[in-house]
Design a protein around this motif. Structure first.
Motif, mmCIF file in Angstrom:
data_model
loop_
_atom_site.group_PDB
_atom_site.id
_atom_site.type_symbol
_atom_site.label_atom_id
_atom_site.label_comp_id
_atom_site.label_asym_id
_atom_site.label_seq_id
_atom_site.Cartn_x
_atom_site.Cartn_y
_atom_site.Cartn_z
ATOM 1 N N ARG A 1 0.810 -1.254 -0.021
ATOM 2 C CA ARG A 1 0.033 0.212 0.066
ATOM 3 C C ARG A 1 0.911 1.315 -0.038
ATOM 4 N N ASP A 2 1.907 1.160 0.917
ATOM 5 C CA ASP A 2 2.600 2.434 0.995
ATOM 6 C C ASP A 2 3.569 2.769 -0.307
ATOM 7 N N ALA A 3 4.099 1.800 -0.908
ATOM 8 C CA ALA A 3 4.942 1.807 -2.186
ATOM 9 C C ALA A 3 4.153 2.490 -3.100
ATOM 10 N N ARG A 4 2.830 2.542 -3.508
ATOM 11 C CA ARG A 4 2.162 3.368 -4.212
ATOM 12 C C ARG A 4 2.216 4.897 -3.850
ATOM 13 N N ALA A 5 1.844 5.148 -2.568
ATOM 14 C CA ALA A 5 1.826 6.685 -2.165
ATOM 15 C C ALA A 5 3.476 7.031 -2.145
ATOM 16 N N GLU A 6 4.419 6.413 -1.875
ATOM 17 C CA GLU A 6 5.646 6.806 -1.940
ATOM 18 C C GLU A 6 6.229 7.324 -3.096
ATOM 19 N N LEU A 7 5.553 6.253 -4.127
ATOM 20 C CA LEU A 7 6.069 6.779 -5.464
ATOM 21 C C LEU A 7 5.539 7.945 -5.981
ATOM 22 N N LEU A 8 4.205 8.391 -5.658
ATOM 23 C CA LEU A 8 3.574 9.229 -6.010
ATOM 24 C C LEU A 8 4.181 10.968 -5.477
ATOM 25 N N LEU A 9 4.823 10.633 -4.386
ATOM 26 C CA LEU A 9 5.087 11.908 -3.489
ATOM 27 C C LEU A 9 6.707 12.093 -3.678
ATOM 28 N N ALA A 10 7.487 10.749 -4.217
ATOM 29 C CA ALA A 10 8.763 10.758 -4.504
ATOM 30 C C ALA A 10 9.262 12.265 -5.029
ATOM 31 N N ASP A 11 10.228 12.918 -4.631
ATOM 32 C CA ASP A 11 11.066 14.065 -5.175
ATOM 33 C C ASP A 11 9.921 15.456 -5.144
ATOM 34 N N ARG A 12 8.817 15.050 -4.436
ATOM 35 C CA ARG A 12 8.280 16.499 -4.553
ATOM 36 C C ARG A 12 8.452 17.196 -3.221
ATOM 37 N N THR A 13 8.301 18.556 -3.201
ATOM 38 C CA THR A 13 8.258 19.188 -1.912
ATOM 39 C C THR A 13 7.235 20.263 -1.777
ATOM 40 N N GLY A 14 7.197 20.760 -0.670
ATOM 41 C CA GLY A 14 6.432 22.225 -0.728
ATOM 42 C C GLY A 14 5.169 22.131 -1.340
ATOM 43 N N ARG A 15 4.436 22.935 -2.223
ATOM 44 C CA ARG A 15 3.138 22.800 -2.664
ATOM 45 C C ARG A 15 3.005 21.589 -3.598
ATOM 46 N N GLU A 16 4.132 21.198 -4.152
ATOM 47 C CA GLU A 16 4.022 20.116 -5.199
ATOM 48 C C GLU A 16 3.585 18.839 -4.197
ATOM 49 N N PHE A 17 4.237 18.748 -3.179
ATOM 50 C CA PHE A 17 3.914 17.761 -2.107
ATOM 51 C C PHE A 17 2.500 17.800 -1.733
ATOM 52 N N LEU A 18 1.863 19.068 -1.466
ATOM 53 C CA LEU A 18 0.571 19.168 -0.995
ATOM 54 C C LEU A 18 -0.312 18.816 -2.022
ATOM 55 N N THR A 19 -0.208 19.116 -3.314
ATOM 56 C CA THR A 19 -0.566 18.621 -4.445
ATOM 57 C C THR A 19 -0.980 17.170 -4.360
ATOM 58 N N GLY A 20 0.272 16.413 -4.126
ATOM 59 C CA GLY A 20 0.379 15.099 -4.171
ATOM 60 C C GLY A 20 -0.749 14.453 -3.211
ATOM 61 N N LEU A 21 -1.022 14.919 -2.012
ATOM 62 C CA LEU A 21 -1.849 14.529 -1.046
ATOM 63 C C LEU A 21 -3.246 14.425 -1.638
ATOM 64 N N VAL A 22 -3.490 15.590 -2.249
ATOM 65 C CA VAL A 22 -4.827 15.675 -2.886
ATOM 66 C C VAL A 22 -5.109 14.425 -3.964
ATOM 67 N N GLU A 23 -3.898 14.262 -4.660
ATOM 68 C CA GLU A 23 -4.055 13.127 -5.749
ATOM 69 C C GLU A 23 -4.252 11.760 -4.993
ATOM 70 N N ILE A 24 -3.616 11.673 -3.821
ATOM 71 C CA ILE A 24 -3.759 10.464 -3.082
ATOM 72 C C ILE A 24 -5.089 10.149 -2.570
ATOM 73 N N SER A 25 -5.639 11.387 -2.204
ATOM 74 C CA SER A 25 -6.983 11.409 -1.572
ATOM 75 C C SER A 25 -7.858 11.116 -2.890
ATOM 76 N N ARG A 26 -7.726 11.581 -3.990
ATOM 77 C CA ARG A 26 -8.535 11.084 -5.121
ATOM 78 C C ARG A 26 -8.373 9.608 -5.592
ATOM 79 N N SER A 27 -7.259 8.992 -5.478
ATOM 80 C CA SER A 27 -7.115 7.650 -5.797
ATOM 81 C C SER A 27 -7.801 6.853 -4.624
ATOM 82 N N GLN A 28 -7.978 7.165 -3.774
ATOM 83 C CA GLN A 28 -8.786 6.455 -2.604
ATOM 84 C C GLN A 28 -10.170 6.045 -3.028
ATOM 85 N N GLU A 29 -10.729 6.905 -3.649
ATOM 86 C CA GLU A 29 -12.169 6.808 -4.026
ATOM 87 C C GLU A 29 -12.499 5.573 -4.726
#
Lengths: 207, 207
Positions: A80-108
């Motif tokens: 489960r975590d591998a998926r989320a970590e791949l999505l967030l890899a190398d992102r920082t700041g606002r890009e990282f926060l946008t990644g959190l939104v994308e993870i929420s979207r994928s939960q649906e």
């Protein structure tokens, strides 16, 4: 991986020395473990039931996961975590926060996964639960990573004035967890939109 | 009630026809059910273990709770809710919201109760769980009540402009649930202060 249904196999003994077939069987067992833990939770879920779902013996399961139930749980969570970590890899700041939104979207589209996670997180509060350290560490790691993202945003003047990056991170993680719980309990919540809307309340400029 | 420890009884047969003693035994069984469900969850918790904690037989437990494990769960949950409902009775608007802060404050000394609730809420997402309807209804009732409070506040011009009372309620409930989860997982969160701080972000005037 989680989208593949459990395999009701033939019950023949697993092939030996064939790496590909062994990897397939391992994947089948993980799918079954995911199904059983999602439905019954970890405590009530059994290796026997996981074996039954795959159509092999309990010994067959233990051949692939010698550590038994705790090892199966660990593998399911890591997947489960591998998926989320791949999505967030190398992102920082606002890009990282946008990644959190994308993870929420994928939960649906992964209700079972969210349900398993939620249930294990609740069970694992007990210090004797095999996933206790995993969840304690995991929450710390997530809050630390989100704190770093907010700190970077704050450094650029993008965090709401007077807000501490760590407080912002705790709020963001708490809100996401709580929204998932209500969503699982039947509330019509657009998880991605709700996550984004909440993050925006913490920021000077919306995402 | 929940603060009373489990009673490791003498194992003698329960008295018959004595109302007071019967009520005491019932309370002991509920304390034990609370202890066992908190530790093991509902699915893995057993009437047998509850009986063992009280020091009576399983038949003794079923004498007081003929409905078995689901009836015990129901009674434990009702006991919990009675406390919160008493605190919120007759309050509306901002007074109701202040009541939510007081409930958060009271959770700090009832970790086991919060843990049980959290765990059951997660288990009960499964539609076949005996507490499924209870939790589904309960969340709806809470969100409805908080929506009413915010609607009254909005009518007095006290809700943040542009915020819908129901959205505010969903956010407030999600935040409270999420903060409790992080608190259970070892984060140092002042639940009452965090609840109040979040409610304040939704209001024109702080509580």
């Amino acid at each position: 991986m989680f989208l593949v249904g459990p395999c009701y196999g033939s019950g023949v003994a697993g092939p030996r020395g064939e790496y590909r077939k062994s990897a397939e069987r391992r994947a089948q067992i993980l799918d079954a473990a995911f199904t059983v833990f999602s439905r019954d939770g970890y405590t009530a879920g059994s290796v026997n039931e996981i074996a039954r779902v795959v159509g092999i013996t309990q010994t067959g399961v233990l051949h692939h996961f010698a550590g038994g139930k705790p090892a199966l749980l660990q593998a399911v969570l890591e997947q489960r975590d591998a998926r989320a970590e791949l999505l967030l890899a190398d992102r920082t700041g606002r890009e990282f926060l946008t990644g959190l939104v994308e993870i929420s979207r994928s939960q649906e589209s992964r209700r079972g996964l969210v349900q398993l996670y939620r249930r294990l997180a609740a069970e694992a509060v007990d210090a004797t639960h095999p996933a206790h350290d995993y969840f304690a560490t995991r929450f710390q790691r997530i809050v630390d990573a989100v704190t770093d993202a907010f700190a970077e945003v704050a450094g650029q003047g993008g965090l709401r004035p007077g807000l501490d990056p760590r407080d912002a991170a705790l709020q963001a993680v708490a809100m996401t967890e709580g929204q998932e719980l209500l969503w699982l309990h039947g509330f019509k919540i657009d998880l991605a939109a709700a996550t984004e809307a909440f993050l925006d309340t913490l920021l000077v400029e919306p995402l």
